[in-house]
Design a protein around this motif. Structure first.
Motif, PDB file in Angstrom:
ATOM      1  N   GLY B  40       0.793  -1.231   0.000  1.00 35.81           N
ATOM      2  CA  GLY B  40       0.000   0.000   0.000  1.00 35.81           C
ATOM      3  C   GLY B  40       0.820   1.272   0.000  1.00 35.81           C
ATOM      4  N   VAL B  41       2.070   1.215  -0.482  1.00 38.27           N
ATOM      5  CA  VAL B  41       2.901   2.430  -0.438  1.00 38.27           C
ATOM      6  C   VAL B  41       2.540   3.447  -1.534  1.00 38.27           C
ATOM      7  CG1 VAL B  41       4.888   1.330   0.663  1.00 38.27           C
ATOM      8  CG2 VAL B  41       4.759   1.397  -1.828  1.00 38.27           C
ATOM      9  N   LEU B  42       1.992   2.960  -2.651  1.00 41.70           N
ATOM     10  CA  LEU B  42       1.711   3.871  -3.769  1.00 41.70           C
ATOM     11  C   LEU B  42       0.323   4.493  -3.566  1.00 41.70           C
ATOM     12  CD1 LEU B  42       3.164   1.812  -6.759  1.00 41.70           C
ATOM     13  CD2 LEU B  42       4.265   3.631  -5.433  1.00 41.70           C
ATOM     14  N   THR B  43       0.287   5.476  -2.688  1.00 35.98           N
ATOM     15  CA  THR B  43      -0.983   6.102  -2.323  1.00 35.98           C
ATOM     16  C   THR B  43      -1.173   7.418  -3.069  1.00 35.98           C
ATOM     17  OG1 THR B  43       0.068   7.340  -0.547  1.00 35.98           O
ATOM     18  CG2 THR B  43      -0.839   5.184   0.024  1.00 35.98           C
ATOM     19  N   PRO B  44      -2.413   7.860  -3.237  1.00 32.81           N
ATOM     20  CA  PRO B  44      -2.642   9.185  -3.823  1.00 32.81           C
ATOM     21  C   PRO B  44      -1.912  10.286  -3.048  1.00 32.81           C
ATOM     22  CG  PRO B  44      -4.687   7.953  -3.795  1.00 32.81           C
ATOM     23  CD  PRO B  44      -3.679   7.116  -3.045  1.00 32.81           C
ATOM     24  N   GLN B  45      -1.843  10.156  -1.724  1.00 33.04           N
ATOM     25  CA  GLN B  45      -1.193  11.207  -0.928  1.00 33.04           C
ATOM     26  C   GLN B  45       0.296  11.320  -1.253  1.00 33.04           C
ATOM     27  OE1 GLN B  45      -3.115  13.246   1.163  1.00 33.04           O
ATOM     28  NE2 GLN B  45      -1.256  14.481   0.928  1.00 33.04           N
ATOM     29  N   LEU B  46       0.957  10.162  -1.448  1.00 36.17           N
ATOM     30  CA  LEU B  46       2.385  10.181  -1.784  1.00 36.17           C
ATOM     31  C   LEU B  46       2.623  11.011  -3.051  1.00 36.17           C
ATOM     32  CD1 LEU B  46       5.341   8.919  -1.490  1.00 36.17           C
ATOM     33  CD2 LEU B  46       4.537   7.210  -3.136  1.00 36.17           C
ATOM     34  N   PHE B  47       1.814  10.764  -4.079  1.00 29.62           N
ATOM     35  CA  PHE B  47       1.990  11.462  -5.353  1.00 29.62           C
ATOM     36  C   PHE B  47       1.550  12.921  -5.241  1.00 29.62           C
ATOM     37  CE2 PHE B  47       2.279   7.084  -6.389  1.00 29.62           C
ATOM     38  CZ  PHE B  47       3.208   7.045  -7.407  1.00 29.62           C
ATOM     39  N   ALA B  48       0.525  13.146  -4.439  1.00 31.87           N
ATOM     40  CA  ALA B  48       0.072  14.521  -4.225  1.00 31.87           C
ATOM     41  C   ALA B  48       1.194  15.346  -3.592  1.00 31.87           C
ATOM     42  CB  ALA B  48      -1.165  14.531  -3.340  1.00 31.87           C
ATOM     43  N   ASP B  49       1.886  14.760  -2.614  1.00 26.55           N
ATOM     44  CA  ASP B  49       2.967  15.484  -1.932  1.00 26.55           C
ATOM     45  C   ASP B  49       4.158  15.718  -2.865  1.00 26.55           C
ATOM     46  OD1 ASP B  49       1.440  15.505   0.318  1.00 26.55           O
ATOM     47  OD2 ASP B  49       2.468  13.829   1.296  1.00 26.55           O
ATOM     48  N   LEU B  50       4.522  14.682  -3.627  1.00 31.14           N
ATOM     49  CA  LEU B  50       5.717  14.797  -4.466  1.00 31.14           C
ATOM     50  C   LEU B  50       5.506  15.713  -5.666  1.00 31.14           C
ATOM     51  CD1 LEU B  50       7.170  11.179  -4.638  1.00 31.14           C
ATOM     52  CD2 LEU B  50       8.425  13.231  -3.957  1.00 31.14           C
ATOM     53  N   TYR B  51       4.293  15.709  -6.224  1.00 29.36           N
ATOM     54  CA  TYR B  51       4.084  16.409  -7.491  1.00 29.36           C
ATOM     55  C   TYR B  51       3.052  17.533  -7.394  1.00 29.36           C
ATOM     56  CZ  TYR B  51       6.755  12.366  -8.801  1.00 29.36           C
ATOM     57  OH  TYR B  51       7.733  11.418  -8.853  1.00 29.36           O
ATOM     58  N   GLY B  52       2.651  17.836  -6.170  1.00 27.79           N
ATOM     59  CA  GLY B  52       1.811  19.012  -5.982  1.00 27.79           C
ATOM     60  C   GLY B  52       0.405  18.892  -6.538  1.00 27.79           C
TER      61      GLY B  52
END
Lengths: 456, 106
Positions: B40-52
């Motif tokens: 479950g590491v590939l979460t929407p929040q992870l990408f939201a944080d990294l790519y704004g």
């Protein structure tokens, strides 16, 4: 029923092995198709009308395909001519085709399908609320539509009509890649789900083969499945490589939108026939209630001059975060001064990209605070005219090479420029302006077809 | 310690049109794919944080037959804009290569 499709390469001009094409011809396809463009290379091509690939590279592929078509007597369908699929791109590829016909003694009925969108038509559709945003879409107004070079992405219908009117060779403007492969099978009554899935599978040529290459694929499309194989006997496809290709350059691998509906590959099955061929079944095509034509737009935003340099001194590197904002302030004052108020600093963009710190990922780079022993510097100056961009770039580079370092007394040289002069004019710069669809009255009304007889 | 690259045969970022950035995480095999899914590491929040991006705009799709996870989100800047650093979106995956994959529960 069996319909055979030859997809010689991912893009016209990228090349393919002559032996692969010969093998494809020996398998007696009903149609040869490929695309010649994409937005993937950026807004320059649509904005300027220039093609990405050289006339020589496109001519090489086109010559071989026109000869193969002549041997077989089947249609050749090429879409998104000239990279952007603008009218000028269609005309350039058509001129090349006529030249090849003269040299090779070929005769064929040629159909040109144009996809440029008239500002008056777009204005009318905009006022009717028949231009709608996809997600995410930039905000637009009427001026966005009339200031941009706009093409519509055609579906199968204009291509099918050109073929039914007798065209041997179709050179289309901007078109859905899949429509080029799907047009003929669709018209011959093949299952729409299988047809669109086969088209999606081959639209990048042998990009989904192992190893991936600029080469071709061949499809046998039947009632309840299609078989796909690489034309290079040394390459192979696996159920995994074919399934994985639905991911390529798509937002959603299961749902692929076309003008007339949506291809759903959720329940598709992929089975190895042998070590290099795959049988595919199970995809479904759901026609939409509303026919939509995707719009692509690009407009001129200015002219650019750039300079490339490097910084090696750790003291300069450490000082940059405070020096560069000061330099920007200085440039604003200098622009007012040098141009005596004729150039507004707000119309000028001066940017430093620090390679080695955060140039690629920007301010969110998690490693941007790591110390760098050397930085590459790309300076960009964007202005309303090239002359202004060039003039500003000369004092930007000069100032950049003499940044005031607090620890140093006297004039230091703070950047290493490898070139003389350090500045390069890059010409016009464009911006993509649309991620929208138009709702036309018919699938044909946004496209114009011209037929001609080509003889040597 | 397992990192994302240990599970993947290909980690890729690309444009899906000029306004969408898309990531493909192709796993080596079924085990790697199962491990990545359950982590479950590939979460929407992870990408939201990294790519704004807004996490609600991040689409995460699991593709069982391709043994792949696909993530798509609005591009931080539109492709080719004067402040775009990566016209093809091809290097945007870089911070994810060494993403730590937690040990599976015993």
């Amino acid at each position: 029923m069996e319909i055979r499709i030859l997809a010689p390469t991912g893009v016209l001009g990228a090349g393919f092995r002559v032996e692969s094409l010969e093998r494809g011809v020996a398998l007696r396809p009903h149609v040869i198709a490929c695309d010649a463009g994409s937005t993937d290379s950026g807004p320059y091509y649509l904005g300027s009308g220039q093609p990405k690939l050289s006339r020589q590279a496109v001519g090489r592929d086109l010559r071989l395909l026109l000869k193969a078509r002549d041997t077989l007597g089947v249609p050749l369908v090429i879409g998104s001519c000239g990279t952007s699929g603008r009218d000028i791109g269609v005309d350039q590829v058509a001129e090349l085709a006529r030249e090849i016909a003269r040299q090779e003694g070929l005769s064929f009925k040629l159909a040109l399908i144009y996809a440029d969108q008239d500002p008056d038509y777009l204005t009318e559709r905009y006022d009717q609320g028949r231009i709608r945003p996809l997600h995410p879409a930039p905000p637009i107004d009427l001026e966005t539509l009339t200031d941009s070079q706009v093409v519509g992405m055609m579906g199968v219908e204009p291509i099918q009509r050109a073929l039914s009117e007798g065209a041997d060779v179709v050179l289309a403007g901007r078109a859905s890649d899949t429509a080029l492969y799907a047009a003929l099978p669709h018209a011959m009554g093949a299952d729409p789900g299988l047809t669109w899935h086969a088209a999606k599978t081959v639209e990048c040529g042998a990009a989904c083969a192992i190893p991936p290459s600029a080469d071709g694929l061949f499809v046998h499309l039947r009632e309840d499945h299609f078989d796909v194989e690489p034309l290079d006997p040394g390459a192979r496809l696996t159920p995994h490589s074919v399934a994985a290709h639905t991911l390529y350059e798509n937002a959603n691998p299961y749902l692929i939108t076309e003008p007339s509906g949506v291809l759903d590959t959720t329940d598709a099955t992929y089975t190895a026939l042998d070590e290099r061929r795959v049988r595919v079944a199970g995809a479904v095509y759901r026609p939409s209630d509303t026919y939509t034509v995707k719009l692509e737009g690009s407009r001129l935003v200015g002219y650019q001059s750039i300079a490339v340099g490097g910084i090696r001194d750790r003291v300069v590197i450490e000082q940059l975060p405070s020096l560069l904002p000061k330099a920007q302030e200085y440039f604003r004052a200098k622009i007012r001064d040098v141009f005596a108020g004729r150039v507004n600093p707000d119309d000028i963009d001066i940017d430093y990209r620090l390679y080695g710190r955060d140039a690629v990922l920007g301010g969110r780079d998690p490693d941007r605070e790591q110390p760098a022993h050397e930085l590459g510097v790309l300076i960009t100056v964007t202005a309303p005219t090239q002359a202004t961009a060039s003039a500003i770039a000369t004092f930007v580079t000069h100032t950049s090479s003499h940044l005031p370092i607090p620890q140093y007394e006297g004039l230091a040289s703070t950047i290493a420029f490898p070139f003389s002069p350090p500045e390069t004019d890059r010409g016009p710069v464009y911006q993509f302006t649309l991620n929208h669809v138009a709702l036309p009255g018919t699938p044909h009304e946004m496209f114009r077809t011209v037929h001609e007889e080509v003889t040597p | 310690m397992t990192r994302l690259l240990d599970l993947c045969s290909l980690i890729r970022s690309k444009n899906a049109g000029p306004f969408v950035l898309t990531f493909d995480f192709m796993c080596h095999d079924q085990d790697g794919y199962d491990r990545l899914r359950t982590s479950g590491v590939l979460t929407p929040q992870l990408f939201a944080d990294l790519y704004g991006a807004d996490p609600r705009d991040v689409l995460v799709v699991h593709h069982d037959r391709a043994q792949a996870v696909k993530v798509s989100l609005p591009r931080p800047v539109r492709q080719g804009d004067i402040h775009d650093s990566d016209s093809y979106g091809g290097q945007q995956y870089a911070p994810l290569v060494d993403l730590e994959i937690p040990a599976p529960p015993r």
